[in-house]
Design a protein around this motif. Structure first.
Motif, mmCIF file in Angstrom:
data_model
loop_
_atom_site.group_PDB
_atom_site.id
_atom_site.type_symbol
_atom_site.label_atom_id
_atom_site.label_comp_id
_atom_site.label_asym_id
_atom_site.label_seq_id
_atom_site.Cartn_x
_atom_site.Cartn_y
_atom_site.Cartn_z
ATOM 1 N N PHE A 20 0.988 -1.121 0.144
ATOM 2 C CA PHE A 20 -0.046 0.036 0.029
ATOM 3 C C PHE A 20 0.867 1.280 -0.064
ATOM 4 C CE2 PHE A 20 -2.145 3.403 2.292
ATOM 5 C CZ PHE A 20 -3.140 3.543 1.415
ATOM 6 N N GLY A 21 1.997 1.279 0.856
ATOM 7 C CA GLY A 21 3.048 2.288 0.617
ATOM 8 C C GLY A 21 3.472 2.789 -0.619
ATOM 9 N N ILE A 22 3.819 1.788 -1.227
ATOM 10 C CA ILE A 22 4.439 1.872 -2.629
ATOM 11 C C ILE A 22 3.386 2.512 -3.555
ATOM 12 C CG2 ILE A 22 5.358 0.777 -4.592
ATOM 13 C CD1 ILE A 22 6.652 -1.151 -2.651
ATOM 14 N N GLY A 23 2.261 1.840 -3.384
ATOM 15 C CA GLY A 23 1.151 2.284 -4.381
ATOM 16 C C GLY A 23 0.719 3.892 -4.324
ATOM 17 N N ALA A 24 0.538 3.974 -2.547
ATOM 18 C CA ALA A 24 0.181 5.371 -2.546
ATOM 19 C C ALA A 24 1.074 6.595 -2.659
ATOM 20 C CB ALA A 24 -0.060 5.361 -1.019
ATOM 21 N N VAL A 25 2.449 6.024 -2.259
ATOM 22 C CA VAL A 25 3.413 7.193 -2.783
ATOM 23 C C VAL A 25 3.516 7.557 -4.168
ATOM 24 C CG1 VAL A 25 5.980 7.601 -2.687
ATOM 25 C CG2 VAL A 25 4.813 6.630 -0.702
ATOM 26 N N THR A 26 3.184 6.269 -4.987
ATOM 27 C CA THR A 26 3.560 6.513 -6.347
ATOM 28 C C THR A 26 2.293 7.330 -6.918
ATOM 29 O OG1 THR A 26 4.375 4.330 -6.633
ATOM 30 C CG2 THR A 26 3.568 5.155 -8.666
ATOM 31 N N VAL A 27 1.151 7.099 -6.301
ATOM 32 C CA VAL A 27 -0.125 8.047 -6.889
ATOM 33 C C VAL A 27 -0.037 9.213 -6.328
ATOM 34 C CG1 VAL A 27 -2.660 8.019 -6.567
ATOM 35 C CG2 VAL A 27 -1.745 5.874 -7.239
ATOM 36 N N LEU A 28 0.629 9.333 -5.281
ATOM 37 C CA LEU A 28 0.548 10.855 -4.573
ATOM 38 C C LEU A 28 1.701 11.522 -5.286
ATOM 39 C CD1 LEU A 28 -0.943 10.122 -0.982
ATOM 40 C CD2 LEU A 28 -2.158 11.135 -2.954
ATOM 41 N N SER A 29 2.621 11.026 -5.746
ATOM 42 C CA SER A 29 4.062 12.009 -5.867
ATOM 43 C C SER A 29 4.071 12.225 -7.192
ATOM 44 C CB SER A 29 5.242 11.138 -5.429
ATOM 45 O OG SER A 29 5.422 10.014 -6.280
ATOM 46 N N VAL A 30 3.234 11.433 -8.237
ATOM 47 C CA VAL A 30 3.214 11.598 -9.680
ATOM 48 C C VAL A 30 2.243 12.535 -10.108
ATOM 49 C CG1 VAL A 30 3.346 10.514 -11.909
ATOM 50 C CG2 VAL A 30 4.420 9.410 -10.271
ATOM 51 N N PRO A 31 2.541 13.813 -10.458
ATOM 52 C CA PRO A 31 1.303 14.846 -10.546
ATOM 53 C C PRO A 31 0.244 14.609 -11.639
ATOM 54 C CG PRO A 31 3.678 15.798 -10.785
ATOM 55 C CD PRO A 31 3.766 14.335 -10.587
ATOM 56 N N ALA A 32 0.643 13.645 -12.750
ATOM 57 C CA ALA A 32 -0.482 13.137 -13.457
ATOM 58 C C ALA A 32 -1.463 12.122 -12.799
ATOM 59 C CB ALA A 32 0.257 12.402 -15.045
#
Length: 82
Positions: A20-32
């Protein structure tokens, strides 16, 4: 088999947190992706819940092994005195 199920259950919580952490960081850190976070975050939760059991099953096997290193590492790191 019963012990492996217990170990897999114990390993499932940290595995789920990491996924979940990997997915959440990916979603929230990529502007698109951040623009669509309201749709993507539930998908991240579902994906992490779906991927947790098989990964925890593999991790539990590793956790139960006493020596899981490759044989070459055993030769390099072994202490033999003659």
């Amino acid at each position: 088999m019963k012990t492996r199920i217990y170990v897999a259950t114990l390993a499932a919580l940290p595995v789920n947190a990491v996924l979940f952490g990997i997915g959440a960081v990916t979603v929230l850190s990529v502007p698109a992706l951040n623009e669509h976070a309201t749709v993507l975050m539930p998908n991240v939760v579902l994906a992490s819940v779906a991927l947790t059991p098989p990964i925890a099953w593999v991790v539990s096997r590793r956790m139960m092994l006493r020596y899981w290193r490759r044989p070459i590492f055993r030769q390099v790191f072994s202490v033999r005195r003659s």
